[in-house]
Motif scaffolding. Sequence first.
Motif: not given
Length: 278
Positions: A53-66
Amino acid sequence: MVSRLSFLGVIVRVFMWAFLIGLAVVVLYPLLWMVLSGFKTNAELFGDPFALPVDWSFDNYRKAWNGGVSGYLTTSVLVTVTSTVATVFVSAWAAYGLTRVQIPLSRTVTALILGGLMLAPTVALVPLVKMFQAMGLYNSFWALLILYTAFRVPFTTFLIRAYMIDLPREVDEAAEMDGAGRWTAFWRITLPMCKPIITSTVLLHILFAWNEYLFAMVFTSGSGVQTLPVGLTSLMSRHGTDFPVVFAGMVIAAVPVVLLFFLGQRYIVRGLADGIGK
């Protein structure tokens, strides 16, 4: 001759280690790829699916959780825990009756219980749907609890019964002489002696209930009662799926059962070896 045997031993060990390493790569790489894909964007995933990954962000995990994974996780935990308790308790009590109580036609009863191992869930889907609809249990938590318990009791009873058969009966006789009833003897004497196989059956049922898809798909349709395997499909859209979010949801769903397996694999092997091995 000795040197030739030692050389062959080295070759065998090399091939064995190569096979084990290759097997580990085949098993672990898809899991690693799924975890890394949860940090990517759709463009990164389709542009170069095997790159980091270029950007190691947890945004996808937050989107999945929410996006519903938290609710599906809660339902899966509730169904898994309750069905595990019900299945293991009913199976242990049945195994105790089959091995410690003189009942008429005990072999026939044992054959009928073990015959449940031959019943394929797909064969019973249509009549079960009709029955649950008539009983008002369709699309409810109770439907999954009953199904998970009923279809796992034969297998779990088979394992626990195989373990109980060789337990010393003198302990039960001593308990009866001391005035203990059947329930006391079962709960305080026999069940603690069956701790290895009970642990194995608990772990095996958790692995089954957590990953079960067929019953959860057919007997639930509302978001409030869907488990993780079915709920994750709702993250996919007909008009465009954000696949990194889906992979993030899959990682969240896989982490508990993977950790449980690695922590409990020793108990699974020991319990099954002590039980079926007898």
